[in-house]
Design an enzyme around this catalytic site. Structure first.
Site, PDB file in Angstrom:
ATOM      1  N   ASP A   1      -1.505   5.472  -6.406  1.00  0.00           N
ATOM      2  CA  ASP A   1      -2.666   6.361  -6.456  1.00  0.00           C
ATOM      3  C   ASP A   1      -2.347   7.452  -7.473  1.00  0.00           C
ATOM      4  O   ASP A   1      -1.234   8.000  -7.481  1.00  0.00           O
ATOM      5  CB  ASP A   1      -2.922   7.024  -5.093  1.00  0.00           C
ATOM      6  CG  ASP A   1      -3.376   6.026  -4.035  1.00  0.00           C
ATOM      7  OD1 ASP A   1      -4.310   5.251  -4.305  1.00  0.00           O
ATOM      8  OD2 ASP A   1      -2.792   6.037  -2.935  1.00  0.00           O
TER       9      ASP A   1
ATOM     10  N   GLN B   1      -7.815  -0.180  -9.963  1.00  0.00           N
ATOM     11  CA  GLN B   1      -8.760  -0.123  -8.844  1.00  0.00           C
ATOM     12  C   GLN B   1      -9.361   1.272  -8.776  1.00  0.00           C
ATOM     13  O   GLN B   1      -8.747   2.261  -9.175  1.00  0.00           O
ATOM     14  CB  GLN B   1      -8.032  -0.432  -7.524  1.00  0.00           C
ATOM     15  CG  GLN B   1      -6.813   0.446  -7.344  1.00  0.00           C
ATOM     16  CD  GLN B   1      -6.219   0.462  -5.948  1.00  0.00           C
ATOM     17  OE1 GLN B   1      -6.909   0.243  -4.964  1.00  0.00           O
ATOM     18  NE2 GLN B   1      -4.933   0.749  -5.873  1.00  0.00           N
TER      19      GLN B   1
ATOM     20  N   HIS C   1       0.838  -1.198   0.000  1.00  0.00           N
ATOM     21  CA  HIS C   1       0.000   0.000   0.000  1.00  0.00           C
ATOM     22  C   HIS C   1       0.876   1.253   0.000  1.00  0.00           C
ATOM     23  O   HIS C   1       1.553   1.544   0.982  1.00  0.00           O
ATOM     24  CB  HIS C   1      -0.884  -0.033   1.254  1.00  0.00           C
ATOM     25  CG  HIS C   1      -1.837   1.102   1.364  1.00  0.00           C
ATOM     26  ND1 HIS C   1      -1.725   2.074   2.332  1.00  0.00           N
ATOM     27  CD2 HIS C   1      -2.945   1.415   0.633  1.00  0.00           C
ATOM     28  CE1 HIS C   1      -2.725   2.932   2.205  1.00  0.00           C
ATOM     29  NE2 HIS C   1      -3.470   2.556   1.189  1.00  0.00           N
ATOM     30  N   ARG C   2       0.895   1.922  -1.135  1.00  0.00           N
ATOM     31  CA  ARG C   2       1.774   3.090  -1.333  1.00  0.00           C
ATOM     32  C   ARG C   2       3.243   2.676  -1.204  1.00  0.00           C
ATOM     33  O   ARG C   2       4.089   3.476  -0.782  1.00  0.00           O
ATOM     34  CB  ARG C   2       1.436   4.235  -0.375  1.00  0.00           C
ATOM     35  CG  ARG C   2      -0.057   4.540  -0.288  1.00  0.00           C
ATOM     36  CD  ARG C   2      -0.377   5.702   0.648  1.00  0.00           C
ATOM     37  NE  ARG C   2      -1.801   5.712   0.991  1.00  0.00           N
ATOM     38  CZ  ARG C   2      -2.400   6.578   1.783  1.00  0.00           C
ATOM     39  NH1 ARG C   2      -1.695   7.564   2.317  1.00  0.00           N
ATOM     40  NH2 ARG C   2      -3.685   6.497   2.048  1.00  0.00           N
TER      41      ARG C   2
ATOM     42  N   GLU D   1       1.400  -0.503  -5.117  1.00  0.00           N
ATOM     43  CA  GLU D   1       0.206   0.291  -5.395  1.00  0.00           C
ATOM     44  C   GLU D   1       0.549   1.714  -5.828  1.00  0.00           C
ATOM     45  O   GLU D   1       1.512   2.309  -5.315  1.00  0.00           O
ATOM     46  CB  GLU D   1      -0.666   0.374  -4.133  1.00  0.00           C
ATOM     47  CG  GLU D   1      -2.040   0.959  -4.426  1.00  0.00           C
ATOM     48  CD  GLU D   1      -2.615   1.821  -3.327  1.00  0.00           C
ATOM     49  OE1 GLU D   1      -1.889   2.222  -2.400  1.00  0.00           O
ATOM     50  OE2 GLU D   1      -3.815   2.139  -3.422  1.00  0.00           O
TER      51      GLU D   1
ATOM     52  N   HIS E   1      -1.044  10.295  -3.229  1.00  0.00           N
ATOM     53  CA  HIS E   1      -2.353   9.965  -2.674  1.00  0.00           C
ATOM     54  C   HIS E   1      -3.281  11.169  -2.593  1.00  0.00           C
ATOM     55  O   HIS E   1      -4.440  11.111  -3.005  1.00  0.00           O
ATOM     56  CB  HIS E   1      -2.195   9.337  -1.282  1.00  0.00           C
ATOM     57  CG  HIS E   1      -3.512   8.981  -0.670  1.00  0.00           C
ATOM     58  ND1 HIS E   1      -4.232   9.850   0.123  1.00  0.00           N
ATOM     59  CD2 HIS E   1      -4.275   7.857  -0.764  1.00  0.00           C
ATOM     60  CE1 HIS E   1      -5.364   9.279   0.501  1.00  0.00           C
ATOM     61  NE2 HIS E   1      -5.420   8.070  -0.022  1.00  0.00           N
TER      62      HIS E   1
ATOM     63  N   GLU F   1      -4.689   2.998  -8.856  1.00  0.00           N
ATOM     64  CA  GLU F   1      -6.003   3.538  -8.497  1.00  0.00           C
ATOM     65  C   GLU F   1      -6.296   4.836  -9.241  1.00  0.00           C
ATOM     66  O   GLU F   1      -5.509   5.787  -9.188  1.00  0.00           O
ATOM     67  CB  GLU F   1      -6.091   3.788  -6.991  1.00  0.00           C
ATOM     68  CG  GLU F   1      -7.464   4.345  -6.599  1.00  0.00           C
ATOM     69  CD  GLU F   1      -7.655   4.538  -5.102  1.00  0.00           C
ATOM     70  OE1 GLU F   1      -6.778   4.116  -4.318  1.00  0.00           O
ATOM     71  OE2 GLU F   1      -8.676   5.139  -4.731  1.00  0.00           O
TER      72      GLU F   1
END
Ligand code: G3P
Ligand code: CA
Length: 325
Positions: free
Chosen positions: A89, A213, A60-61, A87, A102, A174
């Site tokens: 964003d 996502q 995550h990140r 991941e 993010h 994402e």
């Protein structure tokens, strides 16, 4: 019951010191499909059934518990720690470039000239953002994990991430707040067409080189209409209790999985998703007890800031579902 038996058997095997699987956790291992094929050694008379797939480790990140989120440092470390996916964003700049960040507002993680490094990302050009350091905030917030080198870290573009890790990572991208950033989906597809890994694999989200996502079903439907071969995961907004499986209705029309908040996930939701051939990838879990609960419930992947915590648990506890029709 099958899953519970498998968990008990795996723990027994681990206790005996013989996992029998390649769980090296390297990115190269993650890119090989053989680790999840699970074909056991054979005797002259017996062929063991395929083992359940492992739960995929989604950084995550990046390994953002230990290094500034969405930087090469956090992605490098995530791969060292055995993440299957890193991941991203997405935010879009004033000149239409996709950057990996993010927040839509720079102030939390960017330091540098105020005119370039404060306020909305959407009001800055890519050239302006190149002046911003996205590591110093981490040193300020986490002095125990600070590293002077983090102050040199810059906001990466999606293109830079895809190029840097080509062939040695899977990407979990994402579309962030796409309703406020029109054109994001097409810009993403353009970058993937140019430098991204080709869409590949089977119907299972956990075996893909790239997954898209979003919390926006509309955004995913748009991507699906443009590139139906891309695997998509619908993120589900956090609620106060386990989710009603009815929330899954229709998702399979365009997506291969869902990403619920971890606290909203129970075995009933996982079973309902699997009955519709949907994978379940809860976010975001760093606590080993919660990881263990979710793996035992059968989730197919987990977002974590700490891949080094999740990787050994995945090695010990088979999760996920068998191949789905
Ligand atoms: O994408 C999964 C998870 O990251 C969603 O939450 O806010 O960290 O993007 P957020
Ligand atoms: Ca995210």
């Amino acid at each position: 019951m099958r899953r519970l038996t498998a968990v008990v058997m795996a723990l027994t095997v681990v206790a005996l010191g013989c996992s029998g699987e390649d769980d090296s956790g390297s990115a190269g291992g993650a890119l090989s499909s053989s680790r999840r094929d699970g074909t056991a050694s054979t005797s002259s008379t017996t062929v063991a059934p395929p083992a359940p797939r492992s739960t995929v480790v989604i950084a995550h990140r990046g390994a953002s518990a230990y290094a500034p989120e969405h930087t090469f440092a956090s992605y490098d470390l995530a791969l060292e720690q055995g993440a299957d996916y890193i991941e991203q964003d997405l935010q879009m700049t004033a000149d239409g470039q996709l950057v990996v960040l993010h927040d839509p507002i720079l102030d939390r993680t960017a330091r540098g000239p105020a005119d370039a490094c404060t306020g909305p990302v959407a009001s800055k050009t890519l050239a302006q953002l190149s002046a911003c350091d996205v590591g110093s905030w981490f040193n300020e917030a986490h002095p125990d994990r600070a590293d002077p080198a983090f102050a040199q870290l810059r906001i990466p573009t999606l293109r830079e991430v895809l190029e840097r890790y080509a062939g040695r990572a899977r990407f979990y991208i994402e579309t962030k707040s796409p309703e406020a950033q029109p054109g994001m989906e097409q810009a993403l597809l353009d970058v993937l067409d140019e430098v991204g890994p080709p869409a590949d694999g089977t119907s299972a989200a956990g075996e893909r080189s790239v997954i898209i996502q979003s919390f926006s079903a509309e955004s995913l439907r748009l991507v699906h209409s443009l590139r139906p071969e891309l695997p998509l995961v619908l993120l589900l907004v956090t609620s106060g209790e386990p989710l009603d499986p009815a929330i899954l209705d229709g998702v399979g029309d365009y997506a291969v999985g869902v990403g619920p908040s971890s606290g909203n996930v129970d075995e009933a939701l996982v079973d309902a998703a699997h009955s519709q051939c949907l994978d379940v990838h809860p976010y975001t879990v760093d606590d080993p007890a919660e990881m263990t609960r979710l793996i035992a419930a059968g989730v197919d992947g987990l977002f974590t800031n700490a891949p080094d915590v999740l990787r050994p648990l995945v090695a010990a506890l088979p999760g996920g579902r068998d191949a789905c029709g």
